[in-house]
Design an enzyme around this catalytic site. Structure first.
Site, PDB file in Angstrom:
ATOM      1  N   GLY A  10      51.933  33.781  61.346  1.00 23.01           N
ATOM      2  CA  GLY A  10      51.184  34.618  61.936  1.00 23.01           C
ATOM      3  C   GLY A  10      51.460  35.115  63.228  1.00 23.01           C
ATOM      4  N   ARG A  72      55.588  34.877  57.148  1.00 21.69           N
ATOM      5  CA  ARG A  72      55.287  33.670  56.423  1.00 21.69           C
ATOM      6  C   ARG A  72      56.176  33.611  55.304  1.00 21.69           C
ATOM      7  NH1 ARG A  72      50.532  32.307  58.683  1.00 21.69           N
ATOM      8  NH2 ARG A  72      49.028  34.031  59.113  1.00 21.69           N
ATOM      9  N   GLY A 101      52.939  27.702  64.918  1.00 22.70           N
ATOM     10  CA  GLY A 101      51.785  26.931  64.545  1.00 22.70           C
ATOM     11  C   GLY A 101      52.390  25.658  63.694  1.00 22.70           C
ATOM     12  N   ASP A 102      51.324  25.074  63.170  1.00 21.89           N
ATOM     13  CA  ASP A 102      51.577  23.708  62.471  1.00 21.89           C
ATOM     14  C   ASP A 102      52.638  23.961  61.377  1.00 21.89           C
ATOM     15  OD1 ASP A 102      49.801  25.009  60.949  1.00 21.89           O
ATOM     16  OD2 ASP A 102      48.759  23.544  60.225  1.00 21.89           O
ATOM     17  N   THR A 124      49.186  29.510  67.883  1.00 16.81           N
ATOM     18  CA  THR A 124      48.357  29.997  66.677  1.00 16.81           C
ATOM     19  C   THR A 124      46.898  30.043  67.232  1.00 16.81           C
ATOM     20  OG1 THR A 124      46.978  29.005  64.778  1.00 16.81           O
ATOM     21  CG2 THR A 124      47.818  27.417  66.360  1.00 16.81           C
ATOM     22  N   ASP A 126      44.369  30.062  65.985  1.00 15.49           N
ATOM     23  CA  ASP A 126      43.568  29.239  65.351  1.00 15.49           C
ATOM     24  C   ASP A 126      43.171  27.885  66.303  1.00 15.49           C
ATOM     25  OD1 ASP A 126      43.488  30.720  63.006  1.00 15.49           O
ATOM     26  OD2 ASP A 126      45.040  29.420  62.083  1.00 15.49           O
ATOM     27  N   ASP A 128      44.586  25.061  66.265  1.00 15.42           N
ATOM     28  CA  ASP A 128      44.318  23.706  65.428  1.00 15.42           C
ATOM     29  C   ASP A 128      45.530  22.889  65.307  1.00 15.42           C
ATOM     30  OD1 ASP A 128      45.988  25.350  64.124  1.00 15.42           O
ATOM     31  OD2 ASP A 128      44.795  25.084  62.028  1.00 15.42           O
ATOM     32  N   ARG A 161      18.019  43.080  63.334  1.00  8.88           N
ATOM     33  CA  ARG A 161      18.812  42.690  62.245  1.00  8.88           C
ATOM     34  C   ARG A 161      19.462  41.538  62.397  1.00  8.88           C
ATOM     35  NH1 ARG A 161      21.656  48.512  61.234  1.00  8.88           N
ATOM     36  NH2 ARG A 161      20.243  49.265  59.952  1.00  8.88           N
ATOM     37  N   MET A 168      38.328  34.566  62.226  1.00 15.52           N
ATOM     38  CA  MET A 168      39.495  33.571  61.848  1.00 15.52           C
ATOM     39  C   MET A 168      39.450  32.163  62.087  1.00 15.52           C
ATOM     40  SD  MET A 168      42.754  36.291  62.082  1.00 15.52           S
ATOM     41  CE  MET A 168      43.346  37.395  61.043  1.00 15.52           C
ATOM     42  N   GLY A 169      40.570  31.506  61.718  1.00 17.42           N
ATOM     43  CA  GLY A 169      40.480  30.022  62.170  1.00 17.42           C
ATOM     44  C   GLY A 169      40.940  28.963  61.005  1.00 17.42           C
ATOM     45  N   ARG A 170      41.300  29.656  59.941  1.00 20.59           N
ATOM     46  CA  ARG A 170      41.590  28.915  58.729  1.00 20.59           C
ATOM     47  C   ARG A 170      40.749  27.652  58.694  1.00 20.59           C
ATOM     48  NH1 ARG A 170      45.653  30.192  55.692  1.00 20.59           N
ATOM     49  NH2 ARG A 170      46.301  28.132  55.085  1.00 20.59           N
ATOM     50  N   HIS A 274      41.956  41.038  61.467  1.00 27.86           N
ATOM     51  CA  HIS A 274      43.224  40.985  62.251  1.00 27.86           C
ATOM     52  C   HIS A 274      42.989  41.673  63.611  1.00 27.86           C
ATOM     53  CE1 HIS A 274      44.873  39.989  58.565  1.00 27.86           C
ATOM     54  NE2 HIS A 274      45.572  39.528  59.183  1.00 27.86           N
ATOM     55  N   LEU A 275      41.700  41.938  63.902  1.00 24.41           N
ATOM     56  CA  LEU A 275      41.654  42.498  65.328  1.00 24.41           C
ATOM     57  C   LEU A 275      41.597  41.599  66.314  1.00 24.41           C
ATOM     58  CD1 LEU A 275      38.269  44.935  64.544  1.00 24.41           C
ATOM     59  CD2 LEU A 275      40.734  45.556  65.521  1.00 24.41           C
ATOM     60  N   GLN A 276      41.263  40.232  65.747  1.00 25.32           N
ATOM     61  CA  GLN A 276      41.543  38.889  66.421  1.00 25.32           C
ATOM     62  C   GLN A 276      42.697  38.722  66.661  1.00 25.32           C
ATOM     63  OE1 GLN A 276      38.023  36.276  64.749  1.00 25.32           O
ATOM     64  NE2 GLN A 276      39.095  37.611  63.188  1.00 25.32           N
ATOM     65  N   ARG A 277      43.999  39.304  66.209  1.00 24.60           N
ATOM     66  CA  ARG A 277      45.126  39.040  66.538  1.00 24.60           C
ATOM     67  C   ARG A 277      46.057  40.235  67.100  1.00 24.60           C
ATOM     68  NH1 ARG A 277      47.191  36.295  61.235  1.00 24.60           N
ATOM     69  NH2 ARG A 277      48.858  37.955  61.325  1.00 24.60           N
TER      70      ARG A 277
HETATM   71  O1  F6P Z   1      46.712  31.265  61.297  1.00 27.38           O
HETATM   72  C1  F6P Z   1      46.469  32.326  61.912  1.00 27.38           C
HETATM   73  C2  F6P Z   1      45.686  33.358  61.048  1.00 27.38           C
HETATM   74  O2  F6P Z   1      45.046  34.573  61.792  1.00 27.38           O
HETATM   75  C3  F6P Z   1      44.231  32.654  60.373  1.00 27.38           C
HETATM   76  O3  F6P Z   1      43.359  32.648  61.207  1.00 27.38           O
HETATM   77  C4  F6P Z   1      44.075  33.666  59.201  1.00 27.38           C
HETATM   78  O4  F6P Z   1      43.458  32.781  58.059  1.00 27.38           O
HETATM   79  C5  F6P Z   1      45.411  33.860  58.800  1.00 27.38           C
HETATM   80  O5  F6P Z   1      46.216  33.696  59.761  1.00 27.38           O
HETATM   81  C6  F6P Z   1      45.526  35.314  58.331  1.00 27.38           C
HETATM   82  O6  F6P Z   1      46.888  35.480  57.719  1.00 27.38           O
HETATM   83  P1  F6P Z   1      47.668  36.936  57.283  1.00 27.38           P
HETATM   84  O7  F6P Z   1      47.859  37.809  58.677  1.00 27.38           O
HETATM   85  O8  F6P Z   1      48.846  36.601  56.539  1.00 27.38           O
HETATM   86  O9  F6P Z   1      46.669  37.644  56.452  1.00 27.38           O
END
Ligand code: F6P
Length: 343
Positions: A10, A72, A101-102, A124, A126, A128, A161, A168-170, A274-277
């Site tokens: 990713g 991937r 990453g890993d 990564t 994540d 991790d 509320r 995310m984070g797997r 995916h805002l986090q990425r």
């Molecule tokens: O490993 C990074 C990560 O953003 C994870 O947190 C998430 O589960 C995964 O990739 C999402 O992958 P994709 O972009 O292939 O949907």
């Protein structure tokens, strides 16, 4: 020297800063930098490398994503993918820097064991990867979670509320835990420290009677659905997360539905996804990506292969790739207890 560089898995904010760091130093010393497109796919199929120029690296330190593209790509299918990669490195490059990453670093380790000149760089969001305190992209993801919680706070408080925020984070809870800590979450549910649905609801009831009518609950995408009263996919219950796209399990919406079912709360769910990425890396990510990139470059020119720069405290140290090739880094109990002190 023909130095190849690829980004695999990713994407993550900070990848361009790392590529730039390696490249600027390579050009300074008269080496060539070959950008491999779309991760391992660019070596396993027809060679997809192009000569990068200083112009390609200009102005990219603050750009998210990766100028090389990423993928991937399963190197074990079609069969022989790994051998194609070995051959491509041998034919086209003097050394390969693999940023990932890993999964990526397990391949790097395998290649190095086969005698290929490979240097890894940890990435990564994540966070991790075992053996390093930092991975490219993590700080940006945490900042985005924290900012999102700041925003959700005002609307949650206005409407009294419960806001469920899925991160995310797997299989680990780093993004949820650190994002939640920074954003003042009222509860953080992560894979490392499972909570039952009864415990989650009891916490919300307690907060409502003793402290506040609203709550912000951060839920990591990788929590086991079984622990919160759902049915988990067999791939996950059997110990791995394989190729399962964790976001498709919808743990945030599931937890929200259970709270709804219990009654008495108005619940809304935000999946940050995916805002986090996306978008620009934080200054912290840019700085550390530059530092690990520079250390990888130093290893390349020193002829030290089969290694990866890892962050330990405030230092970058060069370690064998075997350090990151097995295992996973989990949120330790003391850190989660610190988060819990604010619930
Ligand atoms: O490993 C990074 C990560 O953003 C994870 O947190 C998430 O589960 C995964 O990739 C999402 O992958 P994709 O972009 O292939 O949907």
């Amino acid at each position: 020297m023909r130095i190849g560089v690829l980004t695999a898995g990713g994407d993550a904010p900070g990848l361009n800063a790392a590529i730039r760091s390696i490249g600027i130093m390579a050009f300074r010393d008269g080496h060539e930098l070959i950008g491999i497109e779309n991760g391992w796919a660019g070596l396993a199929n027809d060679f997809a490398g192009r000569d990068l120029t200083p112009n390609d690296l200009s102005g990219i330190v603050g750009q998210g994503g990766t100028l090389l593209g990423t993928a991937r790509y399963d190197l074990d299918s079609p069969e022989g993918g790994r051998l194609h990669v070995l051959k491509a490195i041998d034919e086209h490059l003097d050394v390969l820097v693999a940023i990932g990453g890993d999964g990526t670093q397990r391949i790097s380790y395998w290649l190095a064991e086969c005698g290929a000149p490979v240097v890894g760089v940890p990435k990564t969001l994540d966070n991790d990867l075992i053996g390093t305190d930092y991975c490219i992209g993590f700080d940006t993801a945490v900042s985005i979670v924290a900012e999102s919680l700041d925003r959700l706070y005002t609307t949650a408080a206005s409407h009294h509320r419960v806001m469920i925020v899925e991160t995310m984070g797997r299989a680990t809870g780093w993004v949820a835990a650190m994002g939640g800590l920074a954003g003042g979450a009222d509860l953080i549910v992560i894979p490392e420290f499972p909570m039952t649905m009864d415990e989650i609801i009891a916490h919300l009831v307690k907060r409502r009677t003793s402290r506040s009518a609203f709550s912000i609950v951060v839920v990591a995408e990788g929590i086991n659905l079984g622990t919160v009263g759902g049915v988990e996919s067999s791939e996950i219950t059997s110990g791995g997360i394989g190729g399962v796209r964790l976001a498709t399990r919808g743990v945030g919406h599931f937890v929200a539905s259970k709270i709804d079912e219990y009654g008495g709360f108005e619940v809304r769910t935000t999946v940050l996804g995916h805002l986090q990425r996306g978008g620009s890396p934080t200054a912290y990510d840019r700085i550390w990506a530059t530092r690990v990139g520079a250390c990888a470059y130093d290893a390349v020119v020193a002829g030290k292969y089969g290694v990866i720069p890892l962050v330990r405290g405030n230092d970058v140290t060069l370690e064998p790739l075997s350090t990151v090739a097995t295992g996973q880094r989990h949120v330790p109990r003391e850190l989660y207890e610190l988060c819990s002190a604010f619930f």
